[in-house]
Every structure is written in C-alpha cells, then in structure tokens.
Scaffold this active site. Structure first.
Site: not given
Ligand code: GLA
Length: 517
Positions: A273, A311, A313, A334
C-alpha cells in the site's frame, strides 16, 4: 574588539525592534542549528528540525518518521519566528503548506501542516551526534525490471481481509477466529481461501533490521500454520514508504529483507500500500519502480506469493501491474459501506481500467457485504457488480456474524462462477438509459452474463434485448440470484431500487459479432 561587536549587535537588535522587520544576527543565530523533538506523536512524526546558513542564505528541513526530510521552501526569520513553506502531498489545490518555528525561553514551538495533519510540537536544542543519529537514510530504487507471469491468480483471488471491519484493531485471536469461521460458514468451500491481515500487525525492527510483529501477534509463523491447517492461505500487508497508512512500520529501505521475513512465516499474499511512499514516489516512474522492487523481492524468495498493488489506480497501473509481478491492483481510493461510494467505484471508476484477465485483475477494493451499511438490494448490486467486473472477492466483515442472507449473497455458486469464469473477461456496460444500466460479460462456455442494474431509488422494469449480449436470439435464460431457469421469451424484468437482476443467457449470434469483448 569584543566590546564593539556587542555594541553593534545591540544597535541592530534595537533597530530591528523599531522596524519590526529584520531579525538581528543574534536572534537569527539562535534559531539556526538542530532542534530535537522527543515526542513524535501522530503523522508525520517530527523528530528533528535543522536550519543552516550558507553563502546562499538559509536552508533547512524538518525530518519526519513518515516522509523523511521535508525541505524548507523560502525560510525567513522575523524576530523570534522562522517561517517557511513545505511541499504538500496529494493535494493539487494546496501544493504547499506554511510552517512556523517560534523561539521561546525553553526552545522552539513548531507549527505546520502536511497532508491532513496539523503539527504543534515543542523542540529542544540538539547535538551534532543527535543530528547524525536522526538524519534520514534514503534508499535508492533499483532500475526497472520486468517479471514474467508466474501462473498465480488464474482467476480473481477470493478471501477475507481485516481492514473494512476491524481497521487496526486486529489481533492473532481474531484472525484465528476468522479462519475457523471461514470453514464453519461454508465460505471456504464456496471458494474463499485467503485470510489476510491488513494494516496494524507491525511492531518495530530488531537490531538486524528484521521487522517484528507487534504484541498482538506473538507468533506470526504459528498463525500462518493455523490458517494453513484449515486449507486456507495467509496474507499480510506492508508499504513501500517508511510508514503505512495507519502509521505502522513500512518496508522503506528493507524491501528484500521484509519479503524474506514474510516468506519465512509462510505468507501467500502481500498487499503493498503506497501510503507514505507517495512522498518519495510521486511520479509514474518511481511508483512503478517501487512496486517492481517488492515484486522482484517476493519472486526472489522462491515462494508463491500473490502480490496486490495498492496505489489507488495512479499512473495507469493496470497497464504495468503484471510486469512488476502484480496479480491485482487497486483502481480506486477506499470503499466505504455506503451505496454511494460502492456505486461510484463499481459503476464509474473501475470500468475505466482495462488489462484484466487471468493472472492480473482490476481491484475495486474489498467487499462490504455483512457490515450492515447498505440495504439487501444494494448488497445484491455490490456483489453483482464485483462478479461482473471479474473483481477479487475479499470479504470485509466479521465472518463470525455472517447471517443467512449475507451467506446467500456470498456463497451463491452461480455468482461466484461468473466472477471466477476461466475466460477472465471483465464485464462492461453495454446500454445505459437514465438510471438503468445493462452490463454484459462473455463467459468461457459461450454463454453471456447480463446484469440489469437500477441505480434509482424506486423500482423499475428493465427490458432485455439479445443485442445486449451480442446475440440475435436468446434461447435460454437462467436467473442467477434465484437459481431458476426462466422462459427464453421473457423480455421484462422487475428490478428494485438500487437493485440488480443477474442472468446467464445462451443464444445464437449467427449474424452478429461478439464485439468489444
Ligand atoms: C489504505 C488502503 C486501505 C487499507 C488502509 C490501511 O487506506 O487503501 O485498503 O489498507 O490503507 O491503513
């Protein structure tokens, strides 16, 4: 001589006090040097401020745990106050942010903003040794290499991940309970295999730099064994940045070492991530190389590990995700447990990405079914959209609390078969009229999945046209959600508000081509 210097300094102080404009050399000098911040609380975790005077003028930086050194832009001293700008991240409307450091009797107070964080921290003077110890060590990215497909993820991965329900309130006991529930609910046998810990498992690095889990995960290898013993696979999470999105230790500077650690625990899936890595890797080349670095490191372990790129997209990730070893790549920010976000992601954003197929999948984020924020018709739409998109199916609820209705949505074999179809075609919208949208997905056996979506809040009737499936005549229709065959002559379907009907049709396409898919 000394006397004259002191007198000149006093005059300058008096002059600047009168004009209020320029700082005296004495005050300026008192702000120069190293300032240490013992408590580095939230994001970005400031540990040090340095201000130096060179022939070119003032220069300096604020060192942080999340982003490393953040360089000062145009530092200016006015009396007892230093002010400067810094580059901001991820905010095109505000590409820089203002900071101040104000000298007081006990040290300085630093006040500034970066991304979503507001820093107000008290700092004391530091020594040369402290400066050396806190100086950030940059890690160079290796040149870009291409990885050939390894045959993993022939169909979109299915499983469970901790984030949507538990965020970082996750521990060994809960993960074991999820593995047990995956079996007892029948979800494992329906096809869900991965049990993935998202952010929040990380502790500190040991003296050799090996990343240790935190106290909530006393035995990672033991946990992996427990999951494996139930016929399941085990996943974990990290970031190319120094800090993960929730502020835990990331893999920056330790990529190969972390890949080895994960492999030694028996990890089968790594979600990587970007998080604080976006400070260091802010363009297409560096983002790609940072993902390639972990991709190559995972391959080098010799263990089969599914690699999930997260990342959001950026930089056309679908076009290069496979070449860095990725098996799935997020196409969005998210998801939340709301129809609005789910629909924006599923209908509007994810379809913009191509390149999905066996070995590499567009990932519109984890499922929210079972979390309770949407109506049952909205969850039908969620599951239908993800299956039509050939999306990874990562559940995101507390599996122990899977009620019968949620189970029916998650375990429907006809829906899973459409998602997991070996042809690996990502479905797409073929007709939109007002709030109704019809998607089609061509399947390996020559049949076509058709989804009739109603994006309005009130019920409607949607007509089915053979052309939607690239056919000139439909000879058989199966309603997937009710698991019933229905008359091939039927052309009208009632669809509830925010709901969906999912069909699998067979027919003849003698005079039509299966265009576009
Ligand atoms: C980002 C990701 C989520 C999750 C959180 C964890 O926001 O997009 O899917 O993994 O981090 O902190």
């Amino acid at each position: 001589m000394r006397h004259w210097v002191a007198t000149i300094a006093r005059v300058l102080i008096a002059a600047s006090a009168v004009s209020g404009a320029t700082a005296s050399p004495a005050t300026t000098a008192r702000l120069e040097g190293v300032w240490i911040f013992e408590a580095a609380p939230a994001n970005p975790g400031v540990t040090m401020m340095e201000l130096d005077r060179t022939a070119a003028g003032l220069s300096g930086r604020v060192t942080t745990q999340w982003y490393g050194p953040v360089e000062m832009i145009d530092p200016v001293i006015d009396g007892t106050r230093l002010s400067f700008a810094t580059r901001n991240i991820n905010d095109r409307a505000n590409p820089t942010r203002r900071w101040t450091a104000t000298l007081g009797p006990k040290g300085i107070t630093l006040d500034g903003r970066i991304w979503e964080s507001h820093v107000v921290q008290a700092g004391r003077r530091g020594t040369v040794a402290e400066r050396r110890a806190r100086t950030f060590r940059f890690a160079a990215l290796p040149p870009l290499t291409r990885l050939v497909p390894d045959g993993l993820s022939a169909t979109p991965p299915m499983g469970w991940s901790s984030w949507n329900k538990f965020a970082d309130r996750i521990d060994d006991k809960t993960v074991r309970a999820m593995a047990d529930a995956m079996v007892s609910t029948g979800l494992r046998d329906a096809g869900y295999r991965y049990v993935n810990i998202d952010d929040g498992w990380q502790g500190a690095r040991d003296a050799a730099g090996v990343l240790q889990p935190n106290a909530k995960f006393p035995d990672m290898k033991g946990l992996a064994d427990y999951v494996h013993a139930r016929g399941l696979k085990f996943g974990i999470y990290s970031s190319p940045g120094p800090r993960t999105c929730a502020g835990y230790e990331g893999s920056y500077g330790h990529v190969a070492q972390d890949a080895k650690t994960f492999a030694s625990w028996g990890v089968d899936y790594v979600k990587y991530d970007l998080c604080s890595g976006e400070w260091f890797y802010a363009d297409a080349d560096t983002v790609r190389r940072s993902y390639a670095e972990m991709g190559a490191a995972l391959r080098a372990t010799g263990r089969s590990i599914v690699y999930s790129l997260c990342e959001y997209g950026r930089f056309d990730v679908a076009a290069w995700g496979r070449s860095v070893g990725g098996h799935l790549w997020r196409t969005t920010g998210d998801i939340t447990d709301t129809y609005k976000t789910m629909a924006e992601i599923g209908f509007d954003r994810n379809p913009k990405f191509g390149h999905a197929g066996p070995g590499g999948w567009n990932d519109p984020d984890m499922l929210e079914l079972g979390n309770g924020g949407m109506s049952s018709d909205e969850y039908v739409t969620h599951m239908t959209l993800w299956a039509m998109s050939a999306a990874p199916l990562m559940m995101g609820h507390d599996l122990r609390q899977t009620d019968a209705a949620t189970r029916r949505l998650l375990e429907n074999p006809g829906v899973i078969a459409i998602d997991q179809d070996p042809a690996g075609v990502q479905g797409r919208a073929v007709r939109s009229e007002g709030d109704t949208v019809i998607w089609s997905k061509h399947l390996a056996d020559g049949t076509v999945a058709l989804a009739l979506f109603n994006r309005a809040t009130t019920p409607t009737s949607i007509d089915l046209r053979p052309i939607d499936a690239g056919l000139n005549i439909i000879t058989a229709i199966r309603d997937i959600w009710t698991s019933k065959d229905i008359a091939a002559s039927r052309t009208q379907f009632a669809v509830p508000g925010h709901g969906a009907v999912l069909l699998r049709v067979r027919g003849e396409a003698s005079r039509l081509s299966k265009s576009g898919q």
